[in-house]
Motif scaffolding. Sequence first.
Motif, PDB file in Angstrom:
ATOM      1  N   ARG A 172       0.822  -1.202   0.000  1.00  0.00           N
ATOM      2  CA  ARG A 172       0.000   0.000   0.000  1.00  0.00           C
ATOM      3  C   ARG A 172       0.861   1.259   0.000  1.00  0.00           C
ATOM      4  O   ARG A 172       2.009   1.262   0.460  1.00  0.00           O
ATOM      5  N   GLY A 173       0.260   2.341  -0.507  1.00  0.00           N
ATOM      6  CA  GLY A 173       0.986   3.593  -0.624  1.00  0.00           C
ATOM      7  C   GLY A 173       1.423   4.161   0.717  1.00  0.00           C
ATOM      8  O   GLY A 173       2.536   4.681   0.855  1.00  0.00           O
ATOM      9  N   GLN A 174       0.560   4.093   1.720  1.00  0.00           N
ATOM     10  CA  GLN A 174       0.905   4.637   3.028  1.00  0.00           C
ATOM     11  C   GLN A 174       2.113   3.938   3.620  1.00  0.00           C
ATOM     12  O   GLN A 174       2.975   4.579   4.227  1.00  0.00           O
ATOM     13  N   THR A 175       2.194   2.636   3.433  1.00  0.00           N
ATOM     14  CA  THR A 175       3.341   1.875   3.948  1.00  0.00           C
ATOM     15  C   THR A 175       4.637   2.365   3.317  1.00  0.00           C
ATOM     16  O   THR A 175       5.649   2.560   4.009  1.00  0.00           O
ATOM     17  N   VAL A 176       4.621   2.584   2.008  1.00  0.00           N
ATOM     18  CA  VAL A 176       5.813   3.053   1.310  1.00  0.00           C
ATOM     19  C   VAL A 176       6.173   4.469   1.766  1.00  0.00           C
ATOM     20  O   VAL A 176       7.331   4.765   2.073  1.00  0.00           O
ATOM     21  N   GLY A 177       5.173   5.352   1.814  1.00  0.00           N
ATOM     22  CA  GLY A 177       5.432   6.734   2.200  1.00  0.00           C
ATOM     23  C   GLY A 177       6.006   6.858   3.596  1.00  0.00           C
ATOM     24  O   GLY A 177       6.981   7.603   3.822  1.00  0.00           O
ATOM     25  N   GLU A 178       5.426   6.139   4.551  1.00  0.00           N
ATOM     26  CA  GLU A 178       5.926   6.212   5.933  1.00  0.00           C
ATOM     27  C   GLU A 178       7.349   5.672   6.043  1.00  0.00           C
ATOM     28  O   GLU A 178       8.175   6.238   6.763  1.00  0.00           O
ATOM     29  N   ALA A 179       7.637   4.595   5.334  1.00  0.00           N
ATOM     30  CA  ALA A 179       8.983   4.023   5.384  1.00  0.00           C
ATOM     31  C   ALA A 179      10.019   4.996   4.824  1.00  0.00           C
ATOM     32  O   ALA A 179      11.107   5.171   5.397  1.00  0.00           O
ATOM     33  N   MET A 180       9.691   5.654   3.737  1.00  0.00           N
ATOM     34  CA  MET A 180      10.631   6.590   3.126  1.00  0.00           C
ATOM     35  C   MET A 180      10.842   7.827   4.003  1.00  0.00           C
ATOM     36  O   MET A 180      11.967   8.339   4.118  1.00  0.00           O
ATOM     37  N   GLU A 181       9.775   8.306   4.620  1.00  0.00           N
ATOM     38  CA  GLU A 181       9.919   9.445   5.524  1.00  0.00           C
ATOM     39  C   GLU A 181      10.781   9.083   6.734  1.00  0.00           C
ATOM     40  O   GLU A 181      11.618   9.885   7.171  1.00  0.00           O
ATOM     41  N   GLU A 182      10.578   7.898   7.279  1.00  0.00           N
ATOM     42  CA  GLU A 182      11.403   7.442   8.403  1.00  0.00           C
ATOM     43  C   GLU A 182      12.872   7.380   8.015  1.00  0.00           C
ATOM     44  O   GLU A 182      13.755   7.806   8.772  1.00  0.00           O
ATOM     45  N   ASP A 183      13.152   6.855   6.840  1.00  0.00           N
ATOM     46  CA  ASP A 183      14.548   6.710   6.410  1.00  0.00           C
ATOM     47  C   ASP A 183      15.187   8.063   6.125  1.00  0.00           C
ATOM     48  O   ASP A 183      16.387   8.248   6.390  1.00  0.00           O
ATOM     49  N   GLU A 184      14.424   8.991   5.609  1.00  0.00           N
ATOM     50  CA  GLU A 184      14.975  10.330   5.391  1.00  0.00           C
ATOM     51  C   GLU A 184      15.374  10.973   6.713  1.00  0.00           C
ATOM     52  O   GLU A 184      16.402  11.661   6.801  1.00  0.00           O
ATOM     53  N   LEU A 185      14.563  10.767   7.754  1.00  0.00           N
ATOM     54  CA  LEU A 185      14.912  11.301   9.082  1.00  0.00           C
ATOM     55  C   LEU A 185      16.181  10.662   9.623  1.00  0.00           C
ATOM     56  O   LEU A 185      16.880  11.267  10.446  1.00  0.00           O
ATOM     57  N   GLN A 186      16.481   9.438   9.170  1.00  0.00           N
ATOM     58  CA  GLN A 186      17.702   8.756   9.604  1.00  0.00           C
ATOM     59  C   GLN A 186      18.910   9.117   8.736  1.00  0.00           C
ATOM     60  O   GLN A 186      19.987   8.552   8.913  1.00  0.00           O
ATOM     61  N   GLY A 187      18.713  10.022   7.790  1.00  0.00           N
ATOM     62  CA  GLY A 187      19.816  10.447   6.942  1.00  0.00           C
ATOM     63  C   GLY A 187      20.017   9.596   5.703  1.00  0.00           C
ATOM     64  O   GLY A 187      21.020   9.761   4.997  1.00  0.00           O
ATOM     65  N   LEU A 188      19.073   8.711   5.410  1.00  0.00           N
ATOM     66  CA  LEU A 188      19.178   7.867   4.224  1.00  0.00           C
ATOM     67  C   LEU A 188      18.485   8.542   3.035  1.00  0.00           C
ATOM     68  O   LEU A 188      17.691   9.480   3.209  1.00  0.00           O
ATOM     69  N   VAL A 189      18.777   8.020   1.839  1.00  0.00           N
ATOM     70  CA  VAL A 189      18.261   8.642   0.622  1.00  0.00           C
ATOM     71  C   VAL A 189      17.456   7.614  -0.168  1.00  0.00           C
ATOM     72  O   VAL A 189      18.027   6.737  -0.827  1.00  0.00           O
ATOM     73  N   PRO A 190      16.127   7.679  -0.136  1.00  0.00           N
ATOM     74  CA  PRO A 190      15.318   6.778  -0.970  1.00  0.00           C
ATOM     75  C   PRO A 190      15.567   7.070  -2.448  1.00  0.00           C
ATOM     76  O   PRO A 190      15.593   8.234  -2.858  1.00  0.00           O
ATOM     77  N   PHE A 191      15.760   6.003  -3.253  1.00  0.00           N
ATOM     78  CA  PHE A 191      16.062   6.246  -4.664  1.00  0.00           C
ATOM     79  C   PHE A 191      15.339   5.284  -5.614  1.00  0.00           C
ATOM     80  O   PHE A 191      15.277   5.546  -6.822  1.00  0.00           O
TER      81      PHE A 191
END
Length: 637
Positions: free
Chosen positions: A219-238
């Motif tokens: 689901r879209g919400q699952t993807v969006g939340e995961a990417m936002e969490e990783d950005e806060l950890q300094g990671l770069v979704p690509f």
Amino acid sequence: MDSTEFRKRGMEMVEYICNYLETLGERRVTPSVEPGYLRHLLPTEAPQEPEDWDQIMSDVEDKIMPGVTHWQHPRFHAYFPAGNSFPSILGDMLGDGIGCIGFSWAASPACTELETIVLDWLGKAIGLPDHFLALKEGSTGGGVIQTSASECVLVTMLAARAQALKRLKAQHPFVEEGHLLSKLMAYCSKEAHSCVEKAAMICFVKLRILEPDENASLRGQTVGEAMEEDELQGLVPFFVSTTLGTTGSCAFDNLPEIGNELKKFPCVWLHVDAAYAGNSFICPELKPLLKGIEYADSFNTNPNKWLLTNFDCSTLWVRDRIRLTSALVVDPLYLKHGYSDAAIDYRHWGVPLSRRFRSLKLWFVLRSYGISGLQHYIRHHIKLAKRFEELVLKDKRFEICNQVKLGLVCFRLKGTDKLNEKLLSAINESGKLHMVPASVNERYIIRFCAVAQNATAEDIDYAWDTIVDFANELLEKEQHDEITEIINRKKQDTLAQKRSFFVRMVSDPKIYNPAINKAGTPKLSMELPSPVISRGSAPIIRTQSSVDHNSWISWPLAFLFNSNNEEKGNNCSLRFRHLDTNVRPTSSRRNSGAGSSPSPENETGFVNQPQQQQQMQSPRKSPMVLRKAPSARENHN
């Protein structure tokens, strides 16, 4: 072999292939061999001299065929279809006969241009947006034939990685590329194909595997939340890899939701893997399953699965071919030509340099069957899957485990995973059918897919009857084993009871010794009255005579106190550590005389114990002498 013999042998080979496919139902679906079987049948070295062709073909039937799993067999229901048809075989035959290596337009113009045209044909039939078509005016996209869906996922991830590193390098020019690479994060569903994980390993990037919903859909919400969490950890979704028609249960990720979420992350590459299901989108009624494709940067499907085209033929389309080729361009002088700027060079679209003339077989299939013929083939398989689903639903012992939208049905016996493992193992070992399992929502399921080109309703009925027969046998055996287990458990409990009785018998002689029973061992009670009652300064001891049916004394002591051993005096002295008192039973003849009568104290059940030694006699039993234990000082003296 010259052309004259090739004509002869070619006709023989065509005849052999036709006979093989026509009589395939007579063969066992899966081979009954052990690993290493062929090594013992063939020489350890290649022959030095030419061998007779007839002998070679004889060895094919005698040594090779016994070890072949027959994917075109009408009883083969594992994995997904392995595309196969006579037009495709002839196309491969022609391509192999031409023998060109079409790595660039100059290396073989027809090889390159036919691939471009055929991919546009198929892309339009599927319903891909115009920006995926190479020959559409204003389009920067295009299609290419790869070896497999695994290669499609790999090259798109490589392209996405190159774009992400280029962007990060521009933002952080003095940071090492290795450090930037360590920040990249890709995403996929737990139900995605394992090739996504392998691609991440090859690309040296992190991969976050996300949980789908109860229908195995990401689901879209699952993807969006995961990417936002990783950005806060300094990671770069690509990179995000989605699936339309998962391998396990043919589930569909929610592409519109995911695409809408990725609007917040415009630099993230969205790939759609539709290796099996993508072929079905040529049917108008199935095009809604493609909803959300407008968000995708790349899309792949495998005509070698469900479009009657032989392996290898996996088709990939990209929105922007420059983003793909810029990540894979290696342009030595010996590969350059004068039309590089005006033509497509497919060597820049994938990992290998050399390329076969694979577009020929797809071209042959599309022209021989037409879109309508391929639509009929796909609808027929879906109809067979629905028939199998109905058969499963009629038997209340089974359950359906997926939403049957295409040609795959996931089912299981109601019960444990172990029960279903036994069922599938028994079926496959018989050689009558072949299916494979999957794990969906942490449950073991059995996959049933209609795969043979000319599969019939009778094949489906045969498969279901075979499954039911094995299920009946298994459930009967399980019931018998359950009864046997109950009997064995009862035997164990009986044996444990006998052992317990034996232990009690050894520790309690009155169970088996009549003499002890005659001695009148008192009945024991759970109530344990205190043995000492204080009356003034002297302790008052409760003796056995004062307790009619209750005793705080264990059976050995009670038996000792109540023993009617009048012929032999019992001079055994017992000491109660907590009473500081010694007890010594004595013979009634020696201490009280034959005519003595019980004292009033004995009738009340209490004996006043002074500092000096006194005698105590039970009304019915031999008297005892209770003696105060010597003090520590007396012991010292």
